[in-house]
Write an enzyme that holds these catalytic residues in place. Structure first.
Site, PDB file in Angstrom:
ATOM      1  CB  THR A 135      -8.927   1.584   5.715  1.00 41.93           C
ATOM      2  OG1 THR A 135      -8.315   0.344   6.074  1.00 41.93           O
ATOM      3  CG2 THR A 135      -8.502   2.630   6.741  1.00 41.93           C
ATOM      4  CG  ASP A 136      -9.638  -3.509   7.204  1.00 46.37           C
ATOM      5  OD1 ASP A 136      -8.726  -2.674   6.985  1.00 46.37           O
ATOM      6  OD2 ASP A 136      -9.498  -4.737   7.014  1.00 46.37           O
ATOM      7  CD  GLU A 137      -4.544  -0.902   8.167  1.00 48.08           C
ATOM      8  OE1 GLU A 137      -3.864  -0.205   8.917  1.00 48.08           O
ATOM      9  OE2 GLU A 137      -4.093  -1.515   7.193  1.00 48.08           O
ATOM     10  CE1 TYR A 159      -3.854   4.342   4.807  1.00 52.79           C
ATOM     11  CE2 TYR A 159      -4.291   2.397   6.152  1.00 52.79           C
ATOM     12  CZ  TYR A 159      -4.582   3.188   5.050  1.00 52.79           C
ATOM     13  OH  TYR A 159      -5.609   2.832   4.207  1.00 52.79           O
ATOM     14  CE  LYS A 163      -8.208   6.027   4.228  1.00 54.11           C
ATOM     15  NZ  LYS A 163      -8.386   6.639   2.883  1.00 54.11           N
TER      16      LYS A 163
HETATM   17  P1  NAD Z   1      -2.521   3.641  -3.739  1.00 57.04           P
HETATM   18  O1  NAD Z   1      -1.429   4.065  -2.826  1.00 57.04           O
HETATM   19  O2  NAD Z   1      -2.279   2.553  -4.714  1.00 57.04           O
HETATM   20  O3  NAD Z   1      -3.026   4.900  -4.597  1.00 57.04           O
HETATM   21  C1  NAD Z   1      -3.194   6.172  -4.060  1.00 57.04           C
HETATM   22  C2  NAD Z   1      -3.391   7.164  -5.207  1.00 57.04           C
HETATM   23  O4  NAD Z   1      -3.617   8.460  -4.633  1.00 57.04           O
HETATM   24  C3  NAD Z   1      -2.168   7.288  -6.131  1.00 57.04           C
HETATM   25  O5  NAD Z   1      -2.569   7.310  -7.477  1.00 57.04           O
HETATM   26  C4  NAD Z   1      -1.550   8.608  -5.712  1.00 57.04           C
HETATM   27  O6  NAD Z   1      -0.838   9.252  -6.773  1.00 57.04           O
HETATM   28  C5  NAD Z   1      -2.783   9.402  -5.280  1.00 57.04           C
HETATM   29  N1  NAD Z   1      -2.448  10.468  -4.323  1.00 57.04           N
HETATM   30  C6  NAD Z   1      -1.721  10.365  -3.179  1.00 57.04           C
HETATM   31  N2  NAD Z   1      -1.613  11.565  -2.575  1.00 57.04           N
HETATM   32  C7  NAD Z   1      -2.320  12.446  -3.345  1.00 57.04           C
HETATM   33  C8  NAD Z   1      -2.597  13.836  -3.240  1.00 57.04           C
HETATM   34  N3  NAD Z   1      -2.113  14.582  -2.236  1.00 57.04           N
HETATM   35  N4  NAD Z   1      -3.359  14.417  -4.188  1.00 57.04           N
HETATM   36  C9  NAD Z   1      -3.843  13.693  -5.224  1.00 57.04           C
HETATM   37  N5  NAD Z   1      -3.598  12.372  -5.387  1.00 57.04           N
HETATM   38  C10 NAD Z   1      -2.846  11.760  -4.449  1.00 57.04           C
HETATM   39  O7  NAD Z   1      -3.747   3.323  -2.792  1.00 57.04           O
HETATM   40  P2  NAD Z   1      -4.865   2.167  -2.912  1.00 57.04           P
HETATM   41  O8  NAD Z   1      -4.329   0.926  -2.345  1.00 57.04           O
HETATM   42  O9  NAD Z   1      -5.413   2.189  -4.298  1.00 57.04           O
HETATM   43  O10 NAD Z   1      -5.957   2.726  -1.891  1.00 57.04           O
HETATM   44  C11 NAD Z   1      -6.977   3.600  -2.327  1.00 57.04           C
HETATM   45  C12 NAD Z   1      -7.806   4.037  -1.139  1.00 57.04           C
HETATM   46  O11 NAD Z   1      -8.379   2.896  -0.516  1.00 57.04           O
HETATM   47  C13 NAD Z   1      -7.009   4.755  -0.064  1.00 57.04           C
HETATM   48  O12 NAD Z   1      -7.822   5.794   0.443  1.00 57.04           O
HETATM   49  C14 NAD Z   1      -6.758   3.692   0.986  1.00 57.04           C
HETATM   50  O13 NAD Z   1      -6.627   4.283   2.263  1.00 57.04           O
HETATM   51  C15 NAD Z   1      -8.023   2.869   0.860  1.00 57.04           C
HETATM   52  N6  NAD Z   1      -7.896   1.440   1.227  1.00 57.04           N
HETATM   53  C16 NAD Z   1      -6.945   0.660   0.651  1.00 57.04           C
HETATM   54  C17 NAD Z   1      -6.893  -0.701   0.952  1.00 57.04           C
HETATM   55  C18 NAD Z   1      -5.858  -1.613   0.342  1.00 57.04           C
HETATM   56  O14 NAD Z   1      -5.804  -2.772   0.721  1.00 57.04           O
HETATM   57  N7  NAD Z   1      -5.062  -1.171  -0.611  1.00 57.04           N
HETATM   58  C19 NAD Z   1      -7.825  -1.244   1.832  1.00 57.04           C
HETATM   59  C20 NAD Z   1      -8.783  -0.402   2.433  1.00 57.04           C
HETATM   60  C21 NAD Z   1      -8.823   0.932   2.097  1.00 57.04           C
HETATM   61  O1  TDX Z   2       6.955  -7.532   3.776  1.00 61.68           O
HETATM   62  C1  TDX Z   2       5.909  -7.673   4.440  1.00 61.68           C
HETATM   63  N1  TDX Z   2       5.777  -8.746   5.285  1.00 61.68           N
HETATM   64  C2  TDX Z   2       4.683  -8.941   6.063  1.00 61.68           C
HETATM   65  O2  TDX Z   2       4.621  -9.913   6.818  1.00 61.68           O
HETATM   66  C3  TDX Z   2       4.803  -6.731   4.354  1.00 61.68           C
HETATM   67  C4  TDX Z   2       4.882  -5.543   3.429  1.00 61.68           C
HETATM   68  C5  TDX Z   2       3.688  -6.977   5.122  1.00 61.68           C
HETATM   69  N2  TDX Z   2       3.635  -8.020   5.961  1.00 61.68           N
HETATM   70  C6  TDX Z   2       2.416  -8.237   6.789  1.00 61.68           C
HETATM   71  C7  TDX Z   2       1.873  -7.016   7.506  1.00 61.68           C
HETATM   72  C8  TDX Z   2       0.384  -7.264   7.513  1.00 61.68           C
HETATM   73  O3  TDX Z   2       0.019  -8.093   8.597  1.00 61.68           O
HETATM   74  O4  TDX Z   2       1.381  -8.602   5.861  1.00 61.68           O
HETATM   75  C9  TDX Z   2       0.121  -8.034   6.220  1.00 61.68           C
HETATM   76  C10 TDX Z   2      -0.359  -7.148   5.099  1.00 61.68           C
HETATM   77  O5  TDX Z   2       0.511  -6.017   5.040  1.00 61.68           O
HETATM   78  P1  TDX Z   2       0.266  -4.833   3.974  1.00 61.68           P
HETATM   79  O6  TDX Z   2       0.160  -5.453   2.627  1.00 61.68           O
HETATM   80  O7  TDX Z   2       1.319  -3.806   4.208  1.00 61.68           O
HETATM   81  O8  TDX Z   2      -1.174  -4.317   4.368  1.00 61.68           O
HETATM   82  P2  TDX Z   2      -1.779  -3.795   5.768  1.00 61.68           P
HETATM   83  O9  TDX Z   2      -0.721  -3.245   6.640  1.00 61.68           O
HETATM   84  O10 TDX Z   2      -2.637  -4.902   6.321  1.00 61.68           O
HETATM   85  O11 TDX Z   2      -2.695  -2.578   5.244  1.00 61.68           O
HETATM   86  C11 TDX Z   2      -3.499  -2.737   4.050  1.00 61.68           C
HETATM   87  O12 TDX Z   2      -4.841  -2.975   4.358  1.00 61.68           O
HETATM   88  C12 TDX Z   2      -5.649  -1.910   4.768  1.00 61.68           C
HETATM   89  C13 TDX Z   2      -3.357  -1.542   3.126  1.00 61.68           C
HETATM   90  O13 TDX Z   2      -1.979  -1.258   2.915  1.00 61.68           O
HETATM   91  C14 TDX Z   2      -4.077  -0.339   3.625  1.00 61.68           C
HETATM   92  O14 TDX Z   2      -4.047   0.709   2.658  1.00 61.68           O
HETATM   93  C15 TDX Z   2      -5.497  -0.692   3.899  1.00 61.68           C
HETATM   94  O15 TDX Z   2      -6.176   0.395   4.438  1.00 61.68           O
END
Ligand code: NAD
Ligand code: TDX
Length: 339
Positions: A135-137, A159, A163
């Protein structure tokens, strides 16, 4: 001679981004997909609160599914012994920052230990390519400028730290064992099927329920928004053409302050601009993420297609058609945010 079709094991394939990737690779070639035959895509997913097989309904019957925990070494080894995957694309994770602030334990288990078990098992069974979705985080926050792949890792939330630990472990396996991993660091994704704990689907759910969107602090935090299908195409480009041992940022270059994102969303939903409220800030809230994704653009020829306004329109249209699915998560969301 016909080329052998590689077997791809996708962890977390029932999650938000993992399912978009699975729908892409099982989908039509004319839409950029691989149209892979049955048996070549295997999903391993624990189906936690965040996993949902409904996301895969449109490709039902086209993949093999194992309900398993990536932290269970024995089960993971059994799956690898049976399926002998060529490629692993590892999405499975605990993914929500606010939950990691409430309790870091499942993040340490799944994101760190689970990744270690998958990499050990991949080594043992001779996997040829291991794509780790980081992730970018991991970089932490940046007030000005952008992070490139050589920027130091300095995560801030539990988190992000979990990662970053897994990301560094993958780098150590590359160096120590010549492990064929590729690390991808995507920016904030949004789009259909996102769990409504994250800002954009949570905001839509609030508006559907006649409430107000909670904006943390003063809404000045900046995120780089990437439409999920663009992200899935980027991951496919890396899987097909990326070099092992490399790290690729995967961003849209489309940055927006949370307050502006929420106001644009309210406009898209056709409701009044005052349907939000400022609430208590997130602890340790990162001010801005920003990726330099030139490496991916230039070396692999990937480009994001969907602009934020258009992506929000797609997401709103989809959400209004899938209100039942979003509302089915309401009980869990109310528990999470103590309502
Ligand atoms: P999500 O939370 O929607 O999905 C996670 C999936 O992993 C789910 O299907 C869950 O059941 C499965 N899972 C969790 N724990 C598990 C375990 N112990 N064993 C097997 N399966 C398990 O997540 P997402 O938003 O689809 O993110 C996917 C990946 O991308 C993650 O690695 C996250 O860190 C990364 N990521 C997400 C974002 C974002 O904006 N959502 C951005 C950058 C990176
Ligand atoms: O209710 C809210 N109000 C609010 O202001 C929530 C849930 C979030 N926020 C803010 C927090 C962040 O600045 O909005 C921004 C986005 O929040 P999230 O959707 O929770 O994402 P973020 O914390 O940026 O993390 C996401 O991006 C990187 C994903 O959840 C991660 O999985 C990914 O790695």
């Amino acid at each position: 001679m016909r080329k052998r079709i590689p077997k791809i094991l996708v962890t977390g394939g029932a999650g938000f981004i993992g399912s978009a990737f699975v729908r892409l690779i099982l989908g039509d070639c004319r839409r950029g997909g691989l149209n892979l035959p049955y048996g070549s895509v295997i999903i391993a997913d624990k189906l936690t609160y965040a996993g949902d097989l409904k996301r895969l309904a449109e490709v039902e019957g086209k993949f093999k599914f194992y309900k398993t925990d990536i932290c269970n070494r024995k089960q993971i080894e059994t799956i690898f012994a049976r399926e002998k995957p060529d490629i692993v694309v590892h999405f499975a994770a605990e993914s929500h920052v606010d939950r990691s602030i409430n309790d870091a334990s499942p993040f340490i288990e799944t994101n760190i230990k689970g990744t270690q078990i998958l990499m050990d098992t991949s080594r043992k069974f001779g996997v040829k390519k291991f794509i780790f979705i980081s992730t970018d985080e991991v970089y932490g926050e940046i007030a000005n400028g952008k992070f490139d792949e050589n920027s130091p890792v300095k995560p801030n939330s539990p988190y992000a730290a979990s990662k970053a630990a897994a990301d560094l472990l993958a780098q150590s396996y590359i160096r120590t064992y010549k492990f064929p991993a590729i690390i991808i660091r995507p920016s904030n994704n949004y789009g259909p099927w996102q769990y409504p704990e994250k800002l954009i689907p949570l905001a839509i759910l609030k508006i559907i329920g006649c409430g107000k969107v909670p904006v943390y602090g003063k809404g000045l935090n900046v995120r780089e928004w990437l439409y999920v299908d663009d992200c899935a195409r980027g991951i496919l480009a890396v899987m097909n053409k990326g070099a092992t041992g490399q790290i690729y940022n995967l961003g849209s270059a489309c940055e927006s302050k949370n307050i502006d994102t929420v106001k644009l969303l309210l406009r898209t939903l056709g409701v009044s601009q005052d349907r939000f409220e400022f609430v208590k800030d997130r602890l340790g809230h990162d001010i801005r993420y920003s990726l330099d994704s030139k490496k991916l653009y230039q070396k692999l020829g990937w480009r994001p297609i969907v602009k934020l306004a258009q992506g929000l329109k797609f997401t709103v249209d989809w959400s209004l058609k899938h209100q039942g699915w979003l509302k089915s998560k309401l009980g869990d969301i109310n528990k999470l945010y103590n309502k």
